[in-house]
Enzyme design. Sequence first.
Site, PDB file in Angstrom:
ATOM      1  N   ASP A  94       0.884  -1.170   0.000  1.00 52.93           N
ATOM      2  CA  ASP A  94       0.000   0.000   0.000  1.00 52.93           C
ATOM      3  C   ASP A  94       0.922   1.220   0.000  1.00 52.93           C
ATOM      4  O   ASP A  94       1.618   1.477   0.993  1.00 52.93           O
ATOM      5  CB  ASP A  94      -0.880  -0.042   1.260  1.00 52.93           C
ATOM      6  CG  ASP A  94      -1.732   1.211   1.413  1.00 52.93           C
ATOM      7  OD1 ASP A  94      -2.602   1.226   2.285  1.00 52.93           O
ATOM      8  OD2 ASP A  94      -1.519   2.170   0.641  1.00 52.93           O
ATOM      9  N   HIS A 116       3.827  10.720 -18.502  1.00 50.57           N
ATOM     10  CA  HIS A 116       4.590  11.860 -19.027  1.00 50.57           C
ATOM     11  C   HIS A 116       4.883  12.819 -17.882  1.00 50.57           C
ATOM     12  O   HIS A 116       4.050  13.025 -16.992  1.00 50.57           O
ATOM     13  CB  HIS A 116       3.873  12.542 -20.187  1.00 50.57           C
ATOM     14  CG  HIS A 116       2.703  13.400 -19.851  1.00 50.57           C
ATOM     15  ND1 HIS A 116       2.819  14.735 -19.526  1.00 50.57           N
ATOM     16  CD2 HIS A 116       1.376  13.110 -19.806  1.00 50.57           C
ATOM     17  CE1 HIS A 116       1.611  15.235 -19.315  1.00 50.57           C
ATOM     18  NE2 HIS A 116       0.726  14.285 -19.464  1.00 50.57           N
ATOM     19  N   ASP A 129      -1.826  16.984 -14.147  1.00 54.43           N
ATOM     20  CA  ASP A 129      -1.424  16.623 -15.516  1.00 54.43           C
ATOM     21  C   ASP A 129       0.019  17.014 -15.782  1.00 54.43           C
ATOM     22  O   ASP A 129       0.293  18.106 -16.305  1.00 54.43           O
ATOM     23  CB  ASP A 129      -2.358  17.303 -16.523  1.00 54.43           C
ATOM     24  CG  ASP A 129      -2.031  16.914 -17.951  1.00 54.43           C
ATOM     25  OD1 ASP A 129      -2.395  17.680 -18.860  1.00 54.43           O
ATOM     26  OD2 ASP A 129      -1.387  15.858 -18.159  1.00 54.43           O
ATOM     27  N   GLU A 142       5.104  15.122 -24.058  1.00 57.69           N
ATOM     28  CA  GLU A 142       3.803  14.500 -24.375  1.00 57.69           C
ATOM     29  C   GLU A 142       2.841  15.573 -24.838  1.00 57.69           C
ATOM     30  O   GLU A 142       2.037  15.377 -25.740  1.00 57.69           O
ATOM     31  CB  GLU A 142       3.251  13.799 -23.138  1.00 57.69           C
ATOM     32  CG  GLU A 142       1.971  13.000 -23.379  1.00 57.69           C
ATOM     33  CD  GLU A 142       0.684  13.795 -23.216  1.00 57.69           C
ATOM     34  OE1 GLU A 142       0.750  14.956 -22.728  1.00 57.69           O
ATOM     35  OE2 GLU A 142      -0.387  13.300 -23.584  1.00 57.69           O
ATOM     36  N   GLU A 143       2.921  16.723 -24.216  1.00 66.28           N
ATOM     37  CA  GLU A 143       1.966  17.798 -24.518  1.00 66.28           C
ATOM     38  C   GLU A 143       2.165  18.377 -25.930  1.00 66.28           C
ATOM     39  O   GLU A 143       1.291  19.088 -26.434  1.00 66.28           O
ATOM     40  CB  GLU A 143       2.078  18.921 -23.472  1.00 66.28           C
ATOM     41  CG  GLU A 143       1.772  18.476 -22.042  1.00 66.28           C
ATOM     42  CD  GLU A 143       0.306  18.154 -21.786  1.00 66.28           C
ATOM     43  OE1 GLU A 143      -0.490  18.148 -22.738  1.00 66.28           O
ATOM     44  OE2 GLU A 143      -0.040  17.896 -20.634  1.00 66.28           O
ATOM     45  N   ASP A 194      -1.841   8.929 -16.783  1.00 69.27           N
ATOM     46  CA  ASP A 194      -1.855  10.338 -17.176  1.00 69.27           C
ATOM     47  C   ASP A 194      -3.116  10.957 -16.594  1.00 69.27           C
ATOM     48  O   ASP A 194      -4.226  10.690 -17.052  1.00 69.27           O
ATOM     49  CB  ASP A 194      -1.843  10.446 -18.706  1.00 69.27           C
ATOM     50  CG  ASP A 194      -1.772  11.878 -19.196  1.00 69.27           C
ATOM     51  OD1 ASP A 194      -1.692  12.065 -20.420  1.00 69.27           O
ATOM     52  OD2 ASP A 194      -1.821  12.809 -18.365  1.00 69.27           O
ATOM     53  N   ASP A 230      -4.643   8.359  -3.963  1.00 69.86           N
ATOM     54  CA  ASP A 230      -4.243   7.201  -3.147  1.00 69.86           C
ATOM     55  C   ASP A 230      -4.704   5.906  -3.807  1.00 69.86           C
ATOM     56  O   ASP A 230      -3.922   4.963  -3.997  1.00 69.86           O
ATOM     57  CB  ASP A 230      -4.857   7.335  -1.756  1.00 69.86           C
ATOM     58  CG  ASP A 230      -4.285   6.323  -0.771  1.00 69.86           C
ATOM     59  OD1 ASP A 230      -4.937   6.044   0.240  1.00 69.86           O
ATOM     60  OD2 ASP A 230      -3.183   5.794  -1.027  1.00 69.86           O
ATOM     61  N   ASP A 246      -2.128   3.106  -5.506  1.00 72.71           N
ATOM     62  CA  ASP A 246      -2.111   1.709  -5.052  1.00 72.71           C
ATOM     63  C   ASP A 246      -2.485   0.765  -6.186  1.00 72.71           C
ATOM     64  O   ASP A 246      -2.005  -0.368  -6.252  1.00 72.71           O
ATOM     65  CB  ASP A 246      -3.048   1.516  -3.855  1.00 72.71           C
ATOM     66  CG  ASP A 246      -2.538   2.245  -2.615  1.00 72.71           C
ATOM     67  OD1 ASP A 246      -3.346   2.571  -1.732  1.00 72.71           O
ATOM     68  OD2 ASP A 246      -1.317   2.512  -2.540  1.00 72.71           O
TER      69      ASP A 246
HETATM   70  N1  DTR Z   1      -3.821  13.973 -23.332  1.00 72.77           N
HETATM   71  C1  DTR Z   1      -3.670  14.145 -21.910  1.00 72.77           C
HETATM   72  C2  DTR Z   1      -4.939  14.289 -21.149  1.00 72.77           C
HETATM   73  C3  DTR Z   1      -6.000  13.395 -21.574  1.00 72.77           C
HETATM   74  C4  DTR Z   1      -7.143  13.764 -22.172  1.00 72.77           C
HETATM   75  N2  DTR Z   1      -7.939  12.651 -22.359  1.00 72.77           N
HETATM   76  C5  DTR Z   1      -7.278  11.581 -21.904  1.00 72.77           C
HETATM   77  C6  DTR Z   1      -7.631  10.245 -21.866  1.00 72.77           C
HETATM   78  C7  DTR Z   1      -6.711   9.340 -21.344  1.00 72.77           C
HETATM   79  C8  DTR Z   1      -5.462   9.772 -20.884  1.00 72.77           C
HETATM   80  C9  DTR Z   1      -5.109  11.139 -20.916  1.00 72.77           C
HETATM   81  C10 DTR Z   1      -6.040  12.010 -21.422  1.00 72.77           C
HETATM   82  C11 DTR Z   1      -2.841  15.355 -21.640  1.00 72.77           C
HETATM   83  O1  DTR Z   1      -3.342  16.471 -21.855  1.00 72.77           O
HETATM   84  O2  DTR Z   1      -1.709  15.182 -21.202  1.00 72.77           O
HETATM   85 ZN    ZN Z   2      -2.056  17.669 -20.756  1.00 68.69          ZN
HETATM   86 ZN    ZN Z   3      -1.312  14.427 -19.469  1.00 68.16          ZN
HETATM   87 CA    CA Z   4      -2.030   3.981  -0.385  1.00 68.85          CA
END
Ligand code: DTR
Ligand code: ZN
Ligand code: ZN
Ligand code: CA
Length: 315
Positions: free
Chosen positions: A41, A123, A135, A169-170, A198, A300, A304
């Site tokens: 945990d 990411h 994010d 990633e963005e 993510d 949390d 886990d």
């Molecule tokens: N693309 C990701 C955020 C995001 C939007 N829809 C989903 C679905 C599944 C995972 C991630 C996402 C970002 O803005 O980094």
């Molecule tokens: Zn994002």
């Molecule tokens: Zn993201």
């Molecule tokens: Ca935990």
Amino acid sequence: MKLSVSARAAAAGGIATVMLLTGGAVADAASAPPRPAAAPDLPLASVKAHLTQLQSIATANGGNRAHGRAGYKASIDYLKAKLDAAGFTTTLQQFTASGRTGYNLIADWPGGDTGQVVMAGSHLDSVSSGPGINDNGSGSAAVLETALAVSRAQYKPTKHLRFAWWGAEELGLVGSRYYVNRLATGDRSRISAYLNFDMIGSPNPGYFVYDDDPAIEKTFKEYFSGLGVPTEIETEGDGRSDHAPFKSAGVPVGGLFTGASRAKTAAQAAKWGGTAGRAFDRCYHSSCDTTANINDTALDRNSDAVAYAVWELSE
Ligand code: DTR
Ligand code: ZN
Ligand code: ZN
Ligand code: CA
């Protein structure tokens, strides 16, 4: 005392629900394969401490941790130092995107069958408009703490464990695409699972499970059913995060998501709590995506779940 799968999942999730197997069930248990030691945990405080560090890094570097900026490299340095100290073999994979240098951080846990690699990734970059704590500090912190738990436990799974934090990633899944495109011939088929995390701490959370690979989906759903938490299939994200390049390369993928700018419905609020009609994360890609933009219960539970899946899929 043998735990049923759902009880074991609950135990892994920190809820002491024990069901005795009696009568016929004992026969089932006797024929069942040996079950791995339950995943630990993960302490929520440890996961949140990583988020606090990432927040401080953003604050000290122009308010963000975006690709090509000082805040991103400082984030990489923070994680790499932790992983090196914990005994991982780390690799910084450098690439260029939009004229700026980017990095993927790969951490291999020594041992295990390198013909069967279980990967967990997230990411690490934010958008330029904010610190990116949900994010995607949330996914990055959960994957980091899972890796550190592997080290603390000196876990020795059958399969080889690899953890990854992606850059850019963005900008369009740049870092993860770079990694997958440069895998040596044959290495793609050696990755038995790629797990993507993510946004897993959204302030008005939903509990979404990727439905790309049935076995991985089942593993996550087992965990959440052990907690008594209903889940939904993740439908918003096909192709929208770092699992996409792995899926395109034929790697089995899965993952978790707590929602972004879409609004939570009344039906979802009825089963998960939170506020209907409000976005799962109304600070998505905004400057308010700070450490205050996290739901602790969701972080949390999902942290886990990361540990549970890594243990289950690598046994
Ligand atoms: N693309 C990701 C955020 C995001 C939007 N829809 C989903 C679905 C599944 C995972 C991630 C996402 C970002 O803005 O980094
Ligand atoms: Zn994002
Ligand atoms: Zn993201
Ligand atoms: Ca935990």
